[in-house]
Design a protein around this motif. Structure first.
Motif, PDB file in Angstrom:
ATOM      1  N   ILE A 273       0.854  -1.185   0.000  1.00 33.88           N
ATOM      2  CA  ILE A 273       0.000   0.000   0.000  1.00 33.88           C
ATOM      3  C   ILE A 273       0.894   1.241   0.000  1.00 33.88           C
ATOM      4  O   ILE A 273       1.908   1.289   0.695  1.00 33.88           O
ATOM      5  CB  ILE A 273      -0.923   0.022   1.230  1.00 33.88           C
ATOM      6  N   SER A 274       0.516   2.229  -0.746  1.00 33.84           N
ATOM      7  CA  SER A 274       1.358   3.408  -0.929  1.00 33.84           C
ATOM      8  C   SER A 274       1.442   4.262   0.331  1.00 33.84           C
ATOM      9  O   SER A 274       0.489   4.411   1.090  1.00 33.84           O
ATOM     10  CB  SER A 274       0.807   4.274  -2.066  1.00 33.84           C
TER      11      SER A 274
ATOM     12  N   SER B  35      -0.668   7.294  -8.578  1.00 31.71           N
ATOM     13  CA  SER B  35      -1.856   7.141  -9.404  1.00 31.71           C
ATOM     14  C   SER B  35      -3.070   7.514  -8.548  1.00 31.71           C
ATOM     15  O   SER B  35      -2.937   7.863  -7.380  1.00 31.71           O
ATOM     16  CB  SER B  35      -1.978   5.688  -9.879  1.00 31.71           C
ATOM     17  N   HIS B  36      -4.273   7.390  -9.133  1.00 27.68           N
ATOM     18  CA  HIS B  36      -5.478   7.719  -8.370  1.00 27.68           C
ATOM     19  C   HIS B  36      -5.653   6.772  -7.175  1.00 27.68           C
ATOM     20  O   HIS B  36      -6.019   7.207  -6.077  1.00 27.68           O
ATOM     21  CB  HIS B  36      -6.708   7.647  -9.282  1.00 27.68           C
ATOM     22  N   VAL B  37      -5.376   5.488  -7.383  1.00 31.00           N
ATOM     23  CA  VAL B  37      -5.474   4.527  -6.278  1.00 31.00           C
ATOM     24  C   VAL B  37      -4.430   4.834  -5.222  1.00 31.00           C
ATOM     25  O   VAL B  37      -4.694   4.788  -4.012  1.00 31.00           O
ATOM     26  CB  VAL B  37      -5.311   3.078  -6.793  1.00 31.00           C
ATOM     27  N   GLU B  38      -3.223   5.152  -5.679  1.00 32.44           N
ATOM     28  CA  GLU B  38      -2.145   5.476  -4.735  1.00 32.44           C
ATOM     29  C   GLU B  38      -2.465   6.739  -3.957  1.00 32.44           C
ATOM     30  O   GLU B  38      -2.160   6.834  -2.768  1.00 32.44           O
ATOM     31  CB  GLU B  38      -0.823   5.604  -5.492  1.00 32.44           C
TER      32      GLU B  38
END
Length: 283
Positions: free
Chosen positions: A202-203, A212-215
């Motif tokens: 997990i970032s 990114s958007h998820v990160e």
């Protein structure tokens, strides 16, 4: 197996869950209880063999007192308790809309007695261990999962794990790091949470420069987790209100639910990776 302190108040209040009324006959039946005793090999201590008219309350009290009074039969007492609890669950004893519901007063009294003995019982009758260090790894993960469910509902007693001094997010972080790296003694929460995130892929701010958007979402979860931890009442040992006095109830509820959300995300990531790791387990 989770250990329940079978003190006199616990035994008496537990037996009251089996109390009958003149108008309603609730399960489990005496025959159900007899089968449990037979399965456990403790039928010889059953007082109903000599007193067929004995009620379920007195019968269960006698059985638990007798079996818990000796080291030789203490495990049998614990097994009997949990098997009877399972039967209450199976017959809808903890559902308010069930004809076998044990009754509000008896249920709440039993919950309160358990709490004084250091054990939480959820509204659905699930027993939650408080001192997590004393249970097996599989029970530990199950207990965390139950606390996560409670936290997502905003339950105050799920925010801080009484007996450990850790909040839910901290306990989950320690569990993740322990699973991935072994014993870890880091006391600084941001470092602990960051390490747990890293172990799960997990970032964190330290690991991503162009997220990114998820990160970006994961970075926000990390910051949120650290912010919630700063709201902790560090003077407490797990009893009472888990957050600082300046935090109102609405803010506390958001913090608890967020704690549950982040913890669930971490546990789901951990479960995703578990099958891959089992390939390397010794056979």
């Amino acid at each position: 197996m989770l250990f329940i302190p079978l003190s006199s108040p616990v035994i008496v209040s537990f037996a009251r869950l089996f109390e009958q009324t003149s108008s309603v006959y609730r399960k489990p039946s005496h025959n159900d209880i007899s089968r449990v005793l037979l399965d456990l090999g403790v039928s010889d201590v059953d007082p109903r063999t000599s007193d067929s008219g004995m009620g379920k309350v007195k019968r269960i009290e006698y059985l638990l007192y007798s079996l818990s009074s000796s080291e030789d039969t203490l495990e049998s007492a614990q097994n009997l308790f949990f098997k009877l609890m399972a039967m209450l669950h199976a017959h809808g004893g903890f559902r308010k809309d069930s004809e076998n519901y044990v009754g509000f007063e008896a249920f709440e009294n039993f919950r309160n007695v358990l709490k004084t003995e250091g054990v939480f019982m959820d509204e659905d009758g699930s027993i939650l261990p408080i001192v997590l260090e004393n249970i097996s790894e599989s029970e530990y993960e199950e207990a965390l999962s139950k606390y996560i469910v409670r936290a997502k509902r905003g339950s105050m007693d799920a925010a801080l794990l009484v007996g450990t001094g850790k909040d839910l997010l901290e306990a989950v972080s320690y569990y993740v790091v322990h699973k991935k790296m072994g014993v870890y003694e880091q006391k600084n929460f941001p470092t602990l949470l960051g390490l747990a995130f890293t172990c799960l892929g997990i970032s964190t701010f330290a690991s991503k420069t162009n997220p990114s958007h998820v990160e970006k979402m994961e970075l926000a979860l990390y910051e949120l987790g650290c912010s919630i931890n700063t709201l902790r009442n560090k003077q407490g040992t797990g009893h009472g209100r888990p957050f600082l006095p300046l935090i109102n109830d609405h803010e506390a509820k958001v913090a608890i639910e967020s704690m549950g959300m982040i913890s669930e995300y971490m546990m789901s990531k951990l479960r995703e990776e578990t099958p891959k790791e089992t390939k390397n387990v010794r056979t």
